[in-house]
Design an enzyme around this catalytic site. Structure first.
Site, PDB file in Angstrom:
ATOM      1  N   LYS A 158      42.876  38.139  25.973  1.00 52.62           N
ATOM      2  CA  LYS A 158      42.089  39.100  25.651  1.00 52.62           C
ATOM      3  C   LYS A 158      40.755  38.062  25.463  1.00 52.62           C
ATOM      4  O   LYS A 158      39.293  38.461  25.584  1.00 52.62           O
ATOM      5  CB  LYS A 158      41.956  40.373  25.300  1.00 52.62           C
ATOM      6  CG  LYS A 158      42.599  41.196  26.080  1.00 52.62           C
ATOM      7  CD  LYS A 158      42.836  41.442  27.413  1.00 52.62           C
ATOM      8  CE  LYS A 158      43.898  41.976  27.773  1.00 52.62           C
ATOM      9  NZ  LYS A 158      43.653  42.250  29.556  1.00 52.62           N
ATOM     10  N   GLU A 163      34.426  44.522  19.333  1.00 55.84           N
ATOM     11  CA  GLU A 163      33.625  44.407  20.001  1.00 55.84           C
ATOM     12  C   GLU A 163      32.593  46.229  19.133  1.00 55.84           C
ATOM     13  O   GLU A 163      33.387  46.542  18.869  1.00 55.84           O
ATOM     14  CB  GLU A 163      33.468  44.465  21.658  1.00 55.84           C
ATOM     15  CG  GLU A 163      34.276  43.087  22.414  1.00 55.84           C
ATOM     16  CD  GLU A 163      34.423  43.684  23.071  1.00 55.84           C
ATOM     17  OE1 GLU A 163      34.831  42.757  24.221  1.00 55.84           O
ATOM     18  OE2 GLU A 163      34.690  44.515  23.914  1.00 55.84           O
ATOM     19  N   ARG A 189      46.926  41.666  39.261  1.00 60.69           N
ATOM     20  CA  ARG A 189      47.775  41.936  39.320  1.00 60.69           C
ATOM     21  C   ARG A 189      47.366  42.437  40.220  1.00 60.69           C
ATOM     22  O   ARG A 189      46.144  43.231  40.845  1.00 60.69           O
ATOM     23  CB  ARG A 189      48.355  42.373  38.520  1.00 60.69           C
ATOM     24  CG  ARG A 189      47.549  43.732  38.003  1.00 60.69           C
ATOM     25  CD  ARG A 189      48.741  44.996  37.105  1.00 60.69           C
ATOM     26  NE  ARG A 189      47.793  45.965  37.055  1.00 60.69           N
ATOM     27  CZ  ARG A 189      47.312  46.090  35.946  1.00 60.69           C
ATOM     28  NH1 ARG A 189      47.616  45.850  34.686  1.00 60.69           N
ATOM     29  NH2 ARG A 189      46.493  46.930  35.439  1.00 60.69           N
TER      30      ARG A 189
END
Lengths: 462, 164
Positions: free
Chosen positions: A117, A199, A292
């Site tokens: 990430k 974050e 995906r």
């Protein structure tokens, strides 16, 4: 290279979905099934079934070596990994390349970049996408320093993966130490990677994502937005396409950002770029990329008329993108409800068991993707998704009306499902109005369960 | 070959204008029944009769209602002991995570709320409370074992005054 025989390294509704696409394309299917799934409906629908391993996912659907062994045994030229399990596993993609088997999905570099990430965040910044203020953190003190700069509340996230695991909101400095330790332990358990980053936590946001298709050579097209703001514990329950009541300038900016990100990775196959949209302030942040096919892909198929599995296969065969942006003809609105084997009244406790009756809606604009029918057993080893009911209409009101009627006629017996929650949600005023934030559903659910227990008490039940 | 959602919708459209309430289509080992739903609209029921075609031989289909492997289903509790059974089927874990100390051992004292293990079902971890006060007398299920709700996980010697 034309694919003649394809191995499906997955189970459940997505396995049935891939089989259907292959049948239409004239591709022979081999299902790789665990012991629990050897006699499942997808095993009966596939041309061939090969035993992958014991029921426990670690020894079957998550075992890269076993998947390769059975792909060779079945003489499959390609592997479709579906979603979950090994779908985003760079090691499987690399092993396939080395073995001369086509992996239906992105290449290993894109998988690695999207899977980490922090790397994904760096790519997003490099591609010019807005990201929420934040930074990687080594420990609680680090996290406190970052929080001081960006302000509380903050969200601790796992570098190694998403899905809500290792994710913790922190509102007060005093909570930090405990939450960082919890998040690291969860991340280690789920991804074997305890790394964390922090974050800014945007509370009043909408979860909106953009479907993309890339040819792997830098050509990327978007297929519009999906709104997935209805979530419980970071698990999506309802999705719709396009995202309703969205400022058109903001919508175009989201499309553009997703395409830029896909181009940055020279992305191949179908993928989704997720954003957190603050539509009060008309801003958005990059969240992550799902490399995906996604559970909610049918709503995009409904409004574009495309078969995304067929597009994935065409890209894997080297046909590239068969559509230019201008060719994508968006039509109407679509809603999907995920019907899960879980008991809403008992804190959504899973409900495995034998299904005794399955009646699902049919009609104009209706689609149901499922692997269950009367007599099948829903094993305790895997996720609880039973069926996806998808309603398409000329506009959102028609899609919603069709979904309501569909949910009213659907019956699944023998196990407990979340069907009643969906029926109540579709009739809720705020949801019907559209554009709710991610904070809406937990509140709705609390009210719904309260009403339900009130009703049970009034009826003299427990 | 399976019917596409479009084909099913088309058949249903044709039925809509017919006097019939139900239609069953048989195709390659599959029955599809379309029926008028009670509250209006149409529903479908599917039955797949074909058998899987295996690349290489596999174990035959297990009989329905499989008897669990370890402690026989419905085994009677030993006199004076209370059985702890899982609230739902799944994989039983004795410790909060791999390598950690087990929640309880033989001889541990437990109360109603004491967590004695975890059942992993459908990717969710569910704590198993003892639901009785007393001493762990016997541990019957192994760490990682697949259990169903008839399995006895542990047996507890209840505190005096508790009923077995």
């Amino acid at each position: 290279m034309k694919i003649h025989r394809l191995l499906i390294a997955n189970r459940g509704e997505i396995a049935a979905r891939i089989i259907r696409a292959c049948q239409q394309l004239g591709i022979e299917t081999v299902l790789a099934a665990s012991d629990a799934d050897l006699y499942s409906v997808p095993a009966k629908l596939a041309d061939k079934t090969v035993r992958l391993g014991p029921s426990a996912p670690a020894q079957s659907y998550l075992d890269v070596e076993r998947v390769l062994v059975v792909a060779r045994e079945a003489r499959a030229q390609a592997i479709h990994p579906g979603y979950g399990f090994l779908a985003e596993n760079a090691r499987l993609a690399r092993a396939c390349r080395e073995a001369g088997i086509t992996f239906i999905g992105p290449d290993e570099n894109a998988l690695a970049a999207a899977g980490d990430k922090l790397q994904a965040r760096e790519h997003a910044i490099a591609a010019g996408l807005p990201v929420a203020p934040g930074a990687p953190v080594a420990d609680a003190d680090d996290a406190l320093d970052v929080a001081k700069k960006i302000g509380f509340p903050i969200l601790i996230k796992a570098v190694g993966g998403g899905g809500g695991r290792g994710m913790k909101a922190v509102r007060e400095p005093t909570e930090m130490k405990h939450q960082v330790e919890l998040a690291a332990a969860e991340a280690e358990a789920a991804f074997s990677d305890p790394r964390l980053y922090v974050e800014r936590y945007v509370e009043r946001g909408r979860h909106i994502e953009v479907q993309i298709l890339g040819d792997g050579c830098g050509d990327v097209a978007h297929l519009g937005t999906r709104d997935c703001s209805i979530q419980r514990r970071y698990q999506k329950l309802v999705e719709e396409a396009p995202a309703p009541l969205l400022d058109e300038t903001l919508r175009s900016a989201l499309h553009e950002a997703a395409v830029s990100f896909g181009k940055r990775l020279a992305y191949r196959s179908a993928g989704t770029v997720e954003f957190l949209v603050d539509d009060d302030r008309r801003t958005f942040y990059f969240l992550e990329m799902n490399a995906r096919i996604q559970v909610e892909h049918p709503v995009t198929e409904a409004i574009t008329g495309l078969d995304l599995i067929a597009e994935q296969i065409a890209i894997a065969e080297g046909e590239g993108l068969r559509l230019a942006h201008t060719d994508v003809d968006f039509s109407g609105h679509a809603i999907e409800c995920r019907i899960n084997a879980e008991d809403p009244v008992q804190d959504f406790r899973p409900s495995p068991g034998t299904v005794t009756r399955v009646e699902l809606p049919v009609g104009p604009g209706m689609r149901v993707d499922t692997h269950i029918e009367a007599g099948v057993s829903v094993p305790p080893f895997y996720d609880s998704l039973l069926a996806k009911i998808i309603a398409h209409g000329k506009d959102r009101a028609e899609a919603l009306a069709r979904m309501k009627a569909a949910l009213a006629s659907a019956r699944i017996e023998g196990i407990t499902t979340n069907l009643p929650v969906h029926a109540a949600l579709m009739s809720d005023g705020a949801f019907a109005a559209g554009g709710v934030h991610t904070t809406y559903f937990p509140g709705f659910l609390e009210d719904y369960l309260k009403r339900l227990s009130g009703l049970r008490a009034a009826l003299g039940g427990a | 070959m399976e019917l596409t959602p479009e084909e099913i919708a088309e058949i249903q459209r044709l039925l809509e204008t017919s006097p019939y309430d139900e239609l069953t289509i048989e195709r390659a080992g599959r029955h599809l029944t379309l029926r008028r739903a009670e509250g209006g609209g149409w529903i479908r029921e599917v039955q797949t009769f074909s058998e899987p075609s295996f690349v290489s031989p596999v174990a035959p289909k297990p009989a329905e209602r499989d008897v669990p492997a370890s402690v026989p289903a419905g085994a009677r509790a030993r006199t004076g002991l209370v059985d702890i059974c899982p609230p739902l089927p799944g994989a039983f874990y004795r410790a909060p995570k791999p390598g950690a100390e087990p929640f309880v051992e033989v001889g541990s004292w437990v109360s109603e709320e004491t967590v004695i293990g975890i059942i992993e079902t459908m990717k969710l971890m569910n704590p198993v409370p003892a639901r009785v006060q007393g001493e762990i007398f016997e541990i019957c299920a192994a760490n990682g074992e697949q259990v169903d709700t008839a399995h006895v996980l542990m047996r507890v010697k209840p505190k005096k005054g508790e009923r077995g």
